[in-house]
Motif scaffolding. Sequence first.
Motif, mmCIF file in Angstrom:
data_model
loop_
_atom_site.group_PDB
_atom_site.id
_atom_site.type_symbol
_atom_site.label_atom_id
_atom_site.label_comp_id
_atom_site.label_asym_id
_atom_site.label_seq_id
_atom_site.Cartn_x
_atom_site.Cartn_y
_atom_site.Cartn_z
ATOM 1 N N THR A 18 8.177 1.683 -3.969
ATOM 2 C CA THR A 18 9.209 0.787 -3.452
ATOM 3 C C THR A 18 8.583 -0.020 -2.328
ATOM 4 N N GLY A 19 9.246 -1.045 -1.923
ATOM 5 C CA GLY A 19 8.724 -1.858 -0.833
ATOM 6 C C GLY A 19 9.606 -1.763 0.386
ATOM 7 N N ARG A 20 9.029 -1.451 1.496
ATOM 8 C CA ARG A 20 9.719 -1.411 2.773
ATOM 9 C C ARG A 20 8.943 -2.275 3.745
ATOM 10 N N TYR A 21 9.634 -2.833 4.698
ATOM 11 C CA TYR A 21 9.027 -3.726 5.671
ATOM 12 C C TYR A 21 7.878 -3.024 6.398
ATOM 13 N N HIS A 22 6.681 -3.547 6.240
ATOM 14 C CA HIS A 22 5.459 -3.039 6.894
ATOM 15 C C HIS A 22 5.105 -1.612 6.469
ATOM 16 N N GLN A 23 5.647 -1.126 5.362
ATOM 17 C CA GLN A 23 5.425 0.251 4.916
ATOM 18 C C GLN A 23 3.942 0.601 4.814
ATOM 19 N N LEU A 24 3.158 -0.211 4.135
ATOM 20 C CA LEU A 24 1.741 0.094 3.942
ATOM 21 C C LEU A 24 0.964 -0.012 5.246
ATOM 22 N N ALA A 29 -2.014 2.872 9.417
ATOM 23 C CA ALA A 29 -2.303 3.008 10.849
ATOM 24 C C ALA A 29 -1.846 4.340 11.413
ATOM 25 N N TRP A 30 -0.631 4.743 11.094
ATOM 26 C CA TRP A 30 -0.069 5.929 11.745
ATOM 27 C C TRP A 30 -0.405 7.225 11.005
#
Length: 135
Positions: A18-24, A29-30
């Motif tokens: 699925t796509g979420r805002y800034h998910q990747l 990074a985290w």
Amino acid sequence: CDRAHNKTLTLVELKPKTGRYHQLRRHMAWDCDAPIVGDYIYDIGMRAQLMRDEGLCLCSTRVTLEHPYFNSEKGRQIYEDMAQEDRHPGGGLWFSEHDDKVMVTAFIDLPDKFNELMSETRKRPRSRSNGNNSS
């Protein structure tokens, strides 16, 4: 990922469901502690600043979506009447039995800047170890 801390770049393929805002970007990074090169927002430790002038090194080379028209009542009838060769098998339009939906898939080749970026980093001299190998 020790390589992210040693200014080593790795080409990574991510396959989100699925796509979420800034998910990747957040995940790399985290969770992976390896921010995407050029990411000004999530590169808190500034480790991905190498070659930031190249822009954010994130690209989608394949995307699949529900077709907005061919899943309407009128559009579905047109799709079903369409000849198989007009549906572009292996890409383009296809029918998902699982979702009972007409899907559309678009592909592009990986942009040249990614291969060029990887080639350039291979040419750079590697930093020498300080002798403390903790492998």
